[in-house]
Each structure stands twice: as structure tokens, then as C-alpha cells.
Design a protein around this motif. Sequence first.
Motif, PDB file in Angstrom:
ATOM      1  N   ASP A  78      -3.955   9.551   4.258  1.00 11.18           N
ATOM      2  CA  ASP A  78      -2.738   9.737   5.722  1.00 11.18           C
ATOM      3  C   ASP A  78      -2.123   8.603   6.026  1.00 11.18           C
ATOM      4  O   ASP A  78      -2.054   7.688   5.512  1.00 11.18           O
ATOM      5  CB  ASP A  78      -4.234   9.050   6.229  1.00 11.18           C
ATOM      6  CG  ASP A  78      -3.694   9.578   8.231  1.00 11.18           C
ATOM      7  OD1 ASP A  78      -2.819   9.231   8.432  1.00 11.18           O
ATOM      8  OD2 ASP A  78      -4.917  10.305   8.598  1.00 11.18           O
ATOM      9  N   GLU A  79      -0.155   9.315   5.882  1.00  7.76           N
ATOM     10  CA  GLU A  79       0.246   8.995   5.951  1.00  7.76           C
ATOM     11  C   GLU A  79       0.863   8.030   7.421  1.00  7.76           C
ATOM     12  O   GLU A  79       1.366   6.783   7.719  1.00  7.76           O
ATOM     13  CB  GLU A  79       1.549   9.568   6.530  1.00  7.76           C
ATOM     14  CG  GLU A  79       2.089  10.510   4.921  1.00  7.76           C
ATOM     15  CD  GLU A  79       2.520   9.319   4.055  1.00  7.76           C
ATOM     16  OE1 GLU A  79       3.280   8.388   4.406  1.00  7.76           O
ATOM     17  OE2 GLU A  79       2.181  10.082   2.693  1.00  7.76           O
ATOM     18  N   THR A  80      -0.161   8.432   8.400  1.00 10.10           N
ATOM     19  CA  THR A  80      -0.439   7.687   9.513  1.00 10.10           C
ATOM     20  C   THR A  80      -1.180   6.241   9.896  1.00 10.10           C
ATOM     21  O   THR A  80      -0.896   4.880  10.177  1.00 10.10           O
ATOM     22  CB  THR A  80      -1.010   8.151  11.453  1.00 10.10           C
ATOM     23  OG1 THR A  80      -0.100   9.880  11.020  1.00 10.10           O
ATOM     24  CG2 THR A  80      -1.640   7.456  12.201  1.00 10.10           C
TER      25      THR A  80
ATOM     26  N   GLN B 147       3.092  -7.322  12.544  1.00  7.69           N
ATOM     27  CA  GLN B 147       2.883  -7.920  13.493  1.00  7.69           C
ATOM     28  C   GLN B 147       2.004  -9.195  13.475  1.00  7.69           C
ATOM     29  O   GLN B 147       2.237 -10.621  14.099  1.00  7.69           O
ATOM     30  CB  GLN B 147       1.925  -7.352  14.318  1.00  7.69           C
ATOM     31  CG  GLN B 147       3.509  -5.971  14.916  1.00  7.69           C
ATOM     32  CD  GLN B 147       2.606  -5.190  15.608  1.00  7.69           C
ATOM     33  OE1 GLN B 147       1.491  -5.320  15.972  1.00  7.69           O
ATOM     34  NE2 GLN B 147       3.187  -3.813  16.308  1.00  7.69           N
ATOM     35  N   LEU B 148       0.993  -9.385  13.000  1.00 13.33           N
ATOM     36  CA  LEU B 148      -0.243 -10.430  12.584  1.00 13.33           C
ATOM     37  C   LEU B 148       0.139 -11.317  11.644  1.00 13.33           C
ATOM     38  O   LEU B 148       0.371 -12.398  12.140  1.00 13.33           O
ATOM     39  CB  LEU B 148      -1.521  -9.978  11.847  1.00 13.33           C
ATOM     40  CG  LEU B 148      -2.818  -9.076  12.666  1.00 13.33           C
ATOM     41  CD1 LEU B 148      -3.077  -9.085  11.912  1.00 13.33           C
ATOM     42  CD2 LEU B 148      -3.260 -10.406  13.679  1.00 13.33           C
TER      43      LEU B 148
ATOM     44  N   ASP C 135      -6.276  -6.568   3.558  1.00 13.05           N
ATOM     45  CA  ASP C 135      -6.638  -5.610   2.697  1.00 13.05           C
ATOM     46  C   ASP C 135      -8.057  -4.917   2.456  1.00 13.05           C
ATOM     47  O   ASP C 135      -8.112  -3.874   1.463  1.00 13.05           O
ATOM     48  CB  ASP C 135      -6.037  -6.835   1.425  1.00 13.05           C
ATOM     49  CG  ASP C 135      -4.522  -7.090   1.203  1.00 13.05           C
ATOM     50  OD1 ASP C 135      -4.199  -6.041   2.322  1.00 13.05           O
ATOM     51  OD2 ASP C 135      -4.259  -7.821   0.563  1.00 13.05           O
ATOM     52  N   PHE C 136      -9.365  -5.742   2.668  1.00 17.24           N
ATOM     53  CA  PHE C 136     -10.856  -5.182   2.424  1.00 17.24           C
ATOM     54  C   PHE C 136     -10.448  -3.706   2.835  1.00 17.24           C
ATOM     55  O   PHE C 136     -11.235  -2.760   2.718  1.00 17.24           O
ATOM     56  CB  PHE C 136     -11.765  -6.234   2.744  1.00 17.24           C
ATOM     57  CG  PHE C 136     -12.525  -5.911   2.479  1.00 17.24           C
ATOM     58  CD1 PHE C 136     -13.916  -5.765   1.319  1.00 17.24           C
ATOM     59  CD2 PHE C 136     -13.217  -5.561   3.522  1.00 17.24           C
ATOM     60  CE1 PHE C 136     -14.951  -5.065   1.192  1.00 17.24           C
ATOM     61  CE2 PHE C 136     -14.638  -5.249   3.740  1.00 17.24           C
ATOM     62  CZ  PHE C 136     -15.211  -5.321   2.589  1.00 17.24           C
TER      63      PHE C 136
ATOM     64  N   PHE D  91      -1.306   0.352   9.627  1.00 14.06           N
ATOM     65  CA  PHE D  91      -1.956  -0.743   8.480  1.00 14.06           C
ATOM     66  C   PHE D  91      -0.687  -1.622   8.779  1.00 14.06           C
ATOM     67  O   PHE D  91      -0.352  -2.474   9.037  1.00 14.06           O
ATOM     68  CB  PHE D  91      -2.212  -0.432   7.669  1.00 14.06           C
ATOM     69  CG  PHE D  91      -2.979  -1.597   6.858  1.00 14.06           C
ATOM     70  CD1 PHE D  91      -3.582  -2.841   6.962  1.00 14.06           C
ATOM     71  CD2 PHE D  91      -2.161  -1.903   5.493  1.00 14.06           C
ATOM     72  CE1 PHE D  91      -4.301  -3.243   5.591  1.00 14.06           C
ATOM     73  CE2 PHE D  91      -2.066  -2.778   4.496  1.00 14.06           C
ATOM     74  CZ  PHE D  91      -3.527  -3.491   4.772  1.00 14.06           C
ATOM     75  N   GLY D  92       0.715  -1.048   8.121  1.00 19.29           N
ATOM     76  CA  GLY D  92       1.863  -1.507   7.394  1.00 19.29           C
ATOM     77  C   GLY D  92       2.016  -2.661   8.977  1.00 19.29           C
ATOM     78  O   GLY D  92       2.568  -3.742   9.370  1.00 19.29           O
ATOM     79  N   GLN D  93       2.337  -1.795   9.682  1.00 17.27           N
ATOM     80  CA  GLN D  93       2.683  -2.704  11.554  1.00 17.27           C
ATOM     81  C   GLN D  93       1.725  -3.593  11.618  1.00 17.27           C
ATOM     82  O   GLN D  93       2.484  -4.313  12.510  1.00 17.27           O
ATOM     83  CB  GLN D  93       2.824  -1.564  12.909  1.00 17.27           C
ATOM     84  CG  GLN D  93       4.197  -0.406  12.441  1.00 17.27           C
ATOM     85  CD  GLN D  93       3.739   0.625  13.304  1.00 17.27           C
ATOM     86  OE1 GLN D  93       2.419   0.782  14.207  1.00 17.27           O
ATOM     87  NE2 GLN D  93       4.747   1.598  13.238  1.00 17.27           N
TER      88      GLN D  93
END
Length: 542
Positions: free
Chosen positions: A422-424, A435-436, A470-471, A429-431
Motif C-alpha cells: 500500500d503506497e499510502t 516528523q517525530l 519500525d515494529f 509512515f515516512g511522514q
Amino acid sequence: MEMKDLALPSLNRFASDYLQNRLETEEYFHYDLSNPDIYRNRYLELMNRSFLRGELSDYIQQYMSRFPSSDAVNGNIERLRSNDSVVVIGGQQAGLLSGPLYTIHKVISIIKLAEEQEKELGKSVIPVFWIAGEDHDLAEVNHVYVMRNSKPNKRTYPSYQPYKTMISDVELDTEKAEKWFEEIIETYGETAFTNKLLIDIKETIEQSNTFVDFFARLIHEWFHEYGLLLVDAGDPKLREIETGFFESMIKKSERIAEVVVEQQSYMHAQGYAKMIEMDKQAANLFYYDTDKKDRCLLERVDGMFSGKNGEVSFSEQELLQIAKSHPEQLSNNVITRPLMQEMLFPVLAFISGPGEIAYWAELKQAFELFSMKMPPIVPRLNITLVERGVQTDLEETELELETVLTEGTTNAVRCYLDTVKDETIDQLFGQLKSQLEDNHEKLSVHAVSLDRGLEPMLNKNIEFIQKQLDFMYGKIGDRTKERHSVVLKKFERIANSLYPLESPQERIWNVFYYLNQYGPDFVREIMKLDYQFNNQHKLIFL
């Protein structure tokens, strides 16, 4: 069954150059495989040499008398006595249950080349298998691989040897061996052939005293009808014939080491890695303590032949006397074994594995020391068995066999997962992670400006947060894999069957899986195929 050829690169660079005719052959070998007269020339050379044919034939007759009688075997023993006969030979360690599939492939190669050249030359060409019973590396022969939790798993026979005991002397415990074999067969699943397989193998185990006995009985059972002769390199009776050859090797031990080092240096200068690890003081012979059944490598130190760890020490005359009176106390290493084979047998061709090609090239000058030519070194047949279900999986996943046999399925699985993910999810997740990390960095900088003692805690905190993210991402990925598990199982079956543990099938799997699946005539059926020694990989579709 159907067989097709496939061009595959060799995993060994030297072997690849040899097979592709990219070498200056005369620098490494005495015969050029591309020469159409190679076997006729070799045959004529052998006819100018003498061999202890009578003694050798008597030994093989005595050794093989322990097996069920075979007219083809008895006929070849008698043919070996004739001065105009020659042999095709190859060998392997005595692996339990015959070891990896490549042992079977090597035997097939020996027999098929012997049959081919007997027709071509119109002379007696006899197949011979050299069992490396003098080898002491128990870890090489004491296991097979089976499937466990959807992965290949090594299953080791429970045996411990405190000394470097020759495999010919490693005893086979009947009760342990039967239980171990039952456990192996259970992993294959029950078929219409399982019960008979269990009965037959238990009978073979009960007739076998050692690892080599067990191995030899299996090979004889599968290949006796083709007249395959067996010799055990660890047999004291064979040593009696080798006495004079050991004496020659002892007298020339220093020169053997020198010329091998010279050849290795030449090959290194041509860009090839050294295959045989050897010190210049190596004697290239083992001393075997027949009471303790312990084998130690000899080296030349201050004019003496001493154990590598000081176990024993002999003068040259003392060692020559051992060769004469107690040859069973001596055995060959990787350098002198090929020399001994050539001294014993009229070898028309030697069937080798890829690694053997390279290390035999290091021995060219050693052969010349004894006024011998190295026999033609013929690569064994490389074979992959393709089951019908695996073939279906290949078609449905659109995987090419060549790709699987050279690199496995890892890249294909990765590409497949890329198409279904799922590209979304990836974008979100990357965003989130970015941000975190940015906000945590701002918080940390300000907090540390107030109190530097907070820095270690903040560093651990960001590591913890990253691991948790990551988990979470991994769990999402696991759900994706679960949704597409049917296709992923196909990739898994393909890899486990054709390229298990990122290795060629023939290096991992054992023939008993196929005997259990396809019946006791499996070996006989694959022997019926028309094999050509054309350096092509053989695909056998079951």
C-alpha cells in the motif's frame, strides 16, 4: 521424465574459464578438453605404462564380495585384469544416506562417460568410484538436510569421535542409525513407497559396520547393474598395494611441496585464488595410529617427518620402513591422493566437481615429478531435479528457471511485495517517522540546553521510539504478507526445492527424498536418460 539443457555460469571462476576454454590449457593440465582426440591420445599414453592390475583386481574382488553378487561387476573386475582396459574414475566422501545429491550425479557421470568412451574407442572402459574412506572429517558426512518449519534444517547423526578417525573406521550403531533414519523419513511424509524404503534401509544398516560400509552398500545397490567398481581408500588391504607408491612419495616429499607452491604462485599471478592450503614443509601424508585410530598430518622438520602438533616423529628411513611393513599407518592428503589414484589405475578420465578442477590444476608439476601426465579432468554432470508442482509454481509466478538457479528467489519476492504494498501506508509512515524525529530533535536540543545530564536519556528515548515505529511498520508488512501468503508460498516452495539455503539443490538435498516420493526405481529411471558431456546444466523434469 524429460531432460533439457540449460547454460549456467560456473560458481568457480577457474572452473568457468576452464569450461569456456579461456585458459592456456598446457600451463595447468596435460590434456585439452576441446581436442576431439583427447581420449584416444590418453588411451595410447596409458598403453605405454604398467599397472598392478592383478593385485588391484584381486583387491576389488575381495572388497566387493561383501555385497550381493553382480554379473556386471564381476565382469568388469575381470576386464580390469586385461592390459588393454582403462577406467573412468571419480570419488567422494562416504556421506550418510549417500550424502548430497551431487554424489549421485558424480556416479552417473562416471558410468555415462565410461559407456560413451567404450563405444568410441572400442576398448574396455570401466567405471570406478573411489570412496574417500581415509578422510577423517566426520562433520562432512554425518548429516542430511530435511524440511523443518518450512526451511531446510540440518539433521545430524548422533556420533562423537574424540580423535581424527578415518571414516572407514567410524562405527555405525545399528539402533541409533535406524532411529535416525526413521526420523528423516518422517519429515518426507508417508507415500506408497515409504514402508518398503524403511524395511530395505534397516536391512542395509544391519549389514553395515561402519559409515563406509553403509555408503558402499547403498551405491552398490543403485549402480551394480552398470558394473560400477568400488574401492575404499581407507582399506588396509588397498594399502598393501600402495606400499611402493608411498615410498616414492616419501622420497620426493620435499620436491612435491616445492613444485605445488611453484604452480600455485604461477596461478596466483594469473589472478586465480589458491585452492590448497599447504606449508612448504608439508610432507603431504598422514600418519595413522591404528590403535587410537587417530590421524595426524606429517611435515618435514629438521630432517624428520613429524606430526603437525608433535604427536610423532620419524626419520625418512623409519617412515620408509613403515610404508614397507605397515602401509595401513599411512594415508594421503588432498595433494597425494590424486597421485596415488594415477599410480594405481589406468585412468582414461577423472570426473571432478567444480572445486576439484581448480585444485587439480595446482598439481600439474607434481604429476610430472613422477613422470606421469594428469588425466583429462572432466566436470561432472550438473543436474537439477524439477518436480511437477514446482514447475507449476514457476509458471504461475512467471519466474525463469535460470534466474532461480543462479540467484534464488529473494529479489523476485522483494519485487512482488513492492507491487502489492500500500503506497499510502508507506507515505504516511515516512511522514510520521520524519516528523517525530524532527520534533524529538527540537525537544532534545532545548532540553539539553537546560540540563546536559538529560542527553543520554533523550538518546535512548529516540532509539526506543524508532524501534517501536519500525515494529509497527513491520507488523503492517506482515499483514500484507498474510494477505498474499498463497503466492509467497509458491516462491518459498520454489526456493526450497531448487535453490535451498541460497545453494544449488545438489549441495543440500539427499536422494532419499526422491526415493520416498517416486519409488525405489528412481535412480534407475534417471540413469535411462541420454546425458551429453557438453558443459550444459541438466534439468530433469519429474
